[in-house]
Scaffold this active site. Structure first.
Site, PDB file in Angstrom:
ATOM      1  CE  LYS A  22     115.837 -42.986 -78.024  1.00  0.00           C
ATOM      2  NZ  LYS A  22     116.387 -42.917 -76.733  1.00  0.00           N
ATOM      3  CE  LYS A  30     117.901 -35.556 -81.313  1.00  0.00           C
ATOM      4  NZ  LYS A  30     117.749 -36.206 -79.353  1.00  0.00           N
ATOM      5  CE  LYS A  77     128.269 -41.640 -83.738  1.00  0.00           C
ATOM      6  NZ  LYS A  77     128.363 -42.847 -83.466  1.00  0.00           N
TER       7      LYS A  77
END
Ligand code: TYM
Length: 338
Positions: free
Chosen positions: A112, A203, A206
């Site tokens: 992130k 994976k 969203k």
């Protein structure tokens, strides 16, 4: 007394079939055996930039998704994390025993921050783009979620394993320093702990835009599956089979397996002599059929939002009681109560 199970999902919008097959579907199987608490973790969702105007809608959608997927609110507790202030209170306490280096090494944090801070964030003028404290502290909040209810099992997908190891470690550290209080929570992985996206590489998520949403229409599902990446057929290929060399196709077969309830041998036998085209056509129809009852339930729940908010309100009241008791014990152990 039944043992407690705890899990949660971030309210980031419509859930995808990765969330369903990797986690929520397994929660349903626990409803009768455990005292289940399922949380909508809005404090986790605000650790990256988000839209405050759509937050309430997303929280509601996540609650609707839980129930539409079979999480019967009469058999468990569903609530919103920020409605129970003890989550942040215990986070602070756990912060005092959580090693910073361990948090900096968390895979999800590292992924992130590369997105959050593309420039070197040691530069002061880059403060706005820099990773924020909440992102680093994210796994401690997750540990607090679990320990607050003294949960013994936590059903999640594979990407949460590292976070749960920290929760186990913090439980151990607390127990060692202040006396036994928390059970070490056990990670419960289902049969499909990692569903890849339709790109066949990362994976399903969203943010990667490689997903099938639980609310996708039949036409959208057909289009997405048709475009799904498949592996080049290897030399001496045995056709459409589960194989380490064919991760993308194996992923499509896994989704097929999960939705049909067949085992690997049955799935391979079913596709023997068939090609990728047939796999995709059949897979799309299976997903459409299996999502249909979820989508119907969803639409009926969507028309009664007040009932859903009531479920969340009752859930928060129940959780506040349990959480308050745990915090009393925690503070007592730590010499913070008179
Ligand atoms: P979140 O919101 O990213 O995902 C919710 C659940 O879905 C699983 N999952 C997947 N499983 C298989 N394949 C995939 N492609 C896939 N994508 C998501 C996740 O593993 C997860 O179980 N940090 C957590 C939320 C959380 C939590 C908690 C979980 C906060 N506090 C306490 C358990 C206990 C998260 O971001 O999940």
């Amino acid at each position: 007394m039944k043992k407690k199970a705890f899990s949660g999902v971030q309210p980031t919008g419509l859930l995808h079939i990765g969330n369903y097959l990797g986690a929520i579907r397994n929660w349903v199987g626990l409803l009768n055996r455990y005292e289940c608490i399922f949380c909508i973790v809005d404090y986790h969702a605000i650790t990256v930039p988000y839209d405050p105007l759509s937050m309430q809608e997303k929280i509601l959608q996540t609650a609707i998704a839980y129930i539409a997927c079979g999480i019967n609110p009469d058999k468990c507790t569903i609530f919103v994390q920020s409605h129970v202030p003890e989550h942040t209170e215990l986070t602070w306490i756990l912060n005092t025993i959580a090693p910073v280096g361990r948090l900096q090494r968390m895979t999800q944090y590292k992924e992130k921050i590369t997105k959050a801070a593309p420039l070197p964030f040691s530069l002061p003028q880059e403060d706005e783009k820099a990773a924020k404290m909440g992102l680093l502290d994210y796994p401690v909040l997750q540990a607090a979620d679990i320990l607050l209810y003294k949960a013994e099992v936590v059903p999640v997908g594979e990407d949460q394993v590292q976070h749960l190891e920290l929760a186990q470690d913090l439980a151990r550290r607390f127990n060692n320093e202040f006396g036994p209080l928390f059970p070490e929570p056990r990670t419960l992985l289902g049969s499909a702990p990692k569903i890849l996206g339709l790109d066949g590489k990362k994976k399903m998520s969203k943010s990667m835009n490689n997903y099938i949403s639980l609310m996708d229409s039949p036409d959208t599902i057909r289009k997405k599956i048709r475009k799904a990446v498949t592996d080049p057929i290897p030399l001496f290929s045995k056709g459409v089979v589960f194989s380490e060399q064919q991760l993308a196709v194996t992923n499509l077969l896994t989704i097929y397996l999960c939705f049909t309830g067949k085992n690997k041998e049955e799935v391979e036998e079913h596709f023997q002599g068939k090609g990728y085209r047939e796999l995709k056509d059949e897979l799309a129809e299976v997903i459409i059929e299996k999502l249909k009852p979820i989508q119907e339930k969803w639409r009926s729940l969507e028309s009664q939002p007040d009932d859903i908010w009531e479920v969340l309100k009752k859930g928060a009241e129940k959780c506040r009681k349990i959480a308050g008791e745990t915090m009393k014990e925690v503070k007592d152990r730590m010499g913070l109560l008179r």
